[in-house]
Design a protein around this motif. Structure first.
Motif, PDB file in Angstrom:
ATOM      1  N   LYS A  96      72.440  -0.550  -1.547  1.00  0.00           N
ATOM      2  CA  LYS A  96      72.153   0.332  -2.685  1.00  0.00           C
ATOM      3  C   LYS A  96      72.380  -0.357  -4.025  1.00  0.00           C
ATOM      4  CE  LYS A  96      73.187   4.693  -0.293  1.00  0.00           C
ATOM      5  NZ  LYS A  96      74.061   5.910  -0.301  1.00  0.00           N
ATOM      6  N   LYS A  97      73.471  -1.113  -4.129  1.00  0.00           N
ATOM      7  CA  LYS A  97      73.769  -1.775  -5.398  1.00  0.00           C
ATOM      8  C   LYS A  97      72.709  -2.833  -5.712  1.00  0.00           C
ATOM      9  CE  LYS A  97      78.065  -2.866  -6.213  1.00  0.00           C
ATOM     10  NZ  LYS A  97      79.349  -3.605  -6.161  1.00  0.00           N
ATOM     11  N   LEU A  98      72.300  -3.586  -4.703  1.00  0.00           N
ATOM     12  CA  LEU A  98      71.272  -4.602  -4.905  1.00  0.00           C
ATOM     13  C   LEU A  98      69.954  -3.959  -5.324  1.00  0.00           C
ATOM     14  CD1 LEU A  98      70.269  -7.522  -4.765  1.00  0.00           C
ATOM     15  CD2 LEU A  98      69.785  -7.169  -2.332  1.00  0.00           C
ATOM     16  N   LYS A  99      69.600  -2.819  -4.700  1.00  0.00           N
ATOM     17  CA  LYS A  99      68.352  -2.135  -5.055  1.00  0.00           C
ATOM     18  C   LYS A  99      68.365  -1.718  -6.525  1.00  0.00           C
ATOM     19  CE  LYS A  99      66.365   0.678  -2.162  1.00  0.00           C
ATOM     20  NZ  LYS A  99      65.952   1.861  -1.356  1.00  0.00           N
ATOM     21  N   LYS A 136      67.810   5.964 -15.522  1.00  0.00           N
ATOM     22  CA  LYS A 136      69.032   6.680 -15.883  1.00  0.00           C
ATOM     23  C   LYS A 136      69.746   7.213 -14.642  1.00  0.00           C
ATOM     24  CE  LYS A 136      70.751   9.889 -19.384  1.00  0.00           C
ATOM     25  NZ  LYS A 136      70.373  10.756 -20.523  1.00  0.00           N
ATOM     26  N   LYS A 137      68.978   7.768 -13.705  1.00  0.00           N
ATOM     27  CA  LYS A 137      69.585   8.294 -12.474  1.00  0.00           C
ATOM     28  C   LYS A 137      70.129   7.162 -11.606  1.00  0.00           C
ATOM     29  CE  LYS A 137      65.075   8.642 -10.108  1.00  0.00           C
ATOM     30  NZ  LYS A 137      64.255   8.189 -11.260  1.00  0.00           N
ATOM     31  N   ASP A 138      69.500   5.980 -11.668  1.00  0.00           N
ATOM     32  CA  ASP A 138      69.997   4.831 -10.898  1.00  0.00           C
ATOM     33  C   ASP A 138      71.326   4.337 -11.463  1.00  0.00           C
ATOM     34  OD1 ASP A 138      67.765   4.155  -8.919  1.00  0.00           O
ATOM     35  OD2 ASP A 138      66.665   4.236 -10.804  1.00  0.00           O
ATOM     36  N   LEU A 139      71.464   4.339 -12.787  1.00  0.00           N
ATOM     37  CA  LEU A 139      72.723   3.919 -13.400  1.00  0.00           C
ATOM     38  C   LEU A 139      73.846   4.903 -13.081  1.00  0.00           C
ATOM     39  CD1 LEU A 139      71.442   2.655 -16.879  1.00  0.00           C
ATOM     40  CD2 LEU A 139      72.150   1.282 -14.913  1.00  0.00           C
TER      41      LEU A 139
END
Length: 394
Positions: free
Chosen positions: A204-207, A279-282
């Motif tokens: 998830k973090k890499l994505k 924004k939602k990814d951050l």
């Protein structure tokens, strides 16, 4: 009686004396070459060098070989001049790979003329070296000779008047400079490849990091160096970069360390808006950081990083590379370097009508000439797209 010599370099006879002066970090003998017009002259060169070495003095002599003189310049002048660690690593690498054991490097300093330098570049060109590689070698050699002239060792700089444009090919668009922006081959992801790649990334973090790179065009080192406080109102402030570099004690002793330094150029210090879709990814990234911190408890090293490792420290570029390569396993997308995300950001902007000067500023290029390479790529894409219409006329 003729002077006895034992080697010939560029049509000139020399006596070469090979002396073991120590051991390298792997225990192998370190051999240094001394050149003279005779055996006695070569021995005098050796004796003078050994004496100065014992006294801690490394003066440049016009009777030194270019290799010896540049060695002293690299370690006694450049290393203490205050340049960035990563810049010194590049200078030292260019010297070691292209000068130290070269035919030009073996020449006596005062004997070197412009034709000898040009001949060296011609040979490298014939061996398949690129215009960019030759240009950057020339920068280092020219810097050395400028120093030698300023200090009074030489009366003239043999690099003056050297022609470099003869090594350019038609496909060399813009001036891609190793010390400013080493973009290399322009690889990009297509519109069809991007969703397949993102779907294939299980970490998830890499994505989120990949999305961030696609949406901002930041270099890998710039992303890894970011603090959470570098983002305000969906704008990222780029002021630093993370590097995995050689840190030298001396020529034979060095270690690899992760360091944070200022960006490559002044224009690399910039503000880049972040697409609102991220924004939602951050927010998701923040949840991941909190979970990792709770999992480790007191062992977690909170450095306030935007993309920390699971322990809160800077992500090691080698670990990132391994994770990046794994992302391509089992998906129908050819492997490309992480830097291709930056290329994709630029070409997508240009394809969507962004002005070249805007793209240049967002990328932090020192010159718009570097950015022009992306315009060249999109022009090629346009040509391919038009050719696809041939099917209409069959």
């Amino acid at each position: 009686m003729a002077v006895k010599t034992n080697c010939n370099i560029n049509g000139i006879d020399y006596y070469r004396l090979r002396v073991t002066i120590g051991k390298d970090r792997k225990g192998k003998d370190v051999i240094k070459n001394f050149y003279g017009t005779s055996k006695t002259d070569a021995e005098n060169q050796k004796d003078g060098w050994m004496k100065n070495k014992l006294l801690g003095i490394n003066h440049i002599s016009i009777r030194d070989s270019l290799s010896m003189a540049m060695f002293n310049w690299v370690w006694d002048v450049l290393k203490v001049s205050g340049i960035k660690v990563t810049s010194f690593e590049r200078y030292e690498g260019i010297y070691r790979n292209y000068v130290e054991e070269s035919s030009l490097g073996f020449m006596i300093l005062e004997d070197i003329q412009r034709v000898n330098v040009q001949r060296c570049y011609n040979k490298l060109h014939e061996q398949g070296k690129s215009y960019s590689q030759i240009k950057n070698l020339h920068k280092v050699i020219n810097m050395f000779f400028k120093y030698a002239v300023i200090e009074g060792y030489l009366l003239r700089n043999p690099c003056t008047g050297i022609k470099l444009d003869v090594y350019k090919k038609e496909e060399d668009v813009g001036e891609i400079d190793l010390f400013i922006e080493d973009e290399g081959t322009v690889e990009t992801f297509t519109d069809e490849e991007i969703p397949v790649l993102l779907e294939g990334i299980k970490n998830k973090k890499l994505k989120i990091m990949v999305k961030f790179a696609l949406g901002t065009g930041l270099r890998q080192g710039e992303i890894l160096a970011l603090k959470k406080t570098d983002i305000k109102n969906m704008v990222v402030q780029v002021t630093k970069t993370l590097s995995f570099a050689k840190l030298y004690d001396d020529a034979d002793n060095y270690s690899y360390e992760t360091i944070v330094t200022r960006p490559k150029t002044k224009k690399s210090i910039r503000k880049v808006p972040i697409p609102t879709e991220l924004k939602k990814d951050l927010a998701e990234l923040n949840k991941i950081r909190i979970e990792e911190k709770l999992k480790l408890g007191e062992l977690y090293q909170d450095n306030d990083l935007l993309f920390p490792s699971e322990t809160g420290t800077y992500i090691d570029s080698r670990n990132l590379l391994r994770s990046w390569k794994r992302a391509f396993e089992g998906i129908d997308v050819p492997y490309k370097k992480f830097h291709a995300l930056r290329h994709t950001f630029a070409t997508q902007l240009i394809k969507n009508g962004a002005q070249l000067i805007t793209v240049s500023r967002l990328l932090g290029h020192a010159s718009i000439k570097t950015t022009e390479i992306y315009a060249h790529v999109t022009e090629s894409t346009k040509a391919d797209d038009v050719q696809s219409l041939n099917s209409l006329f069959k």
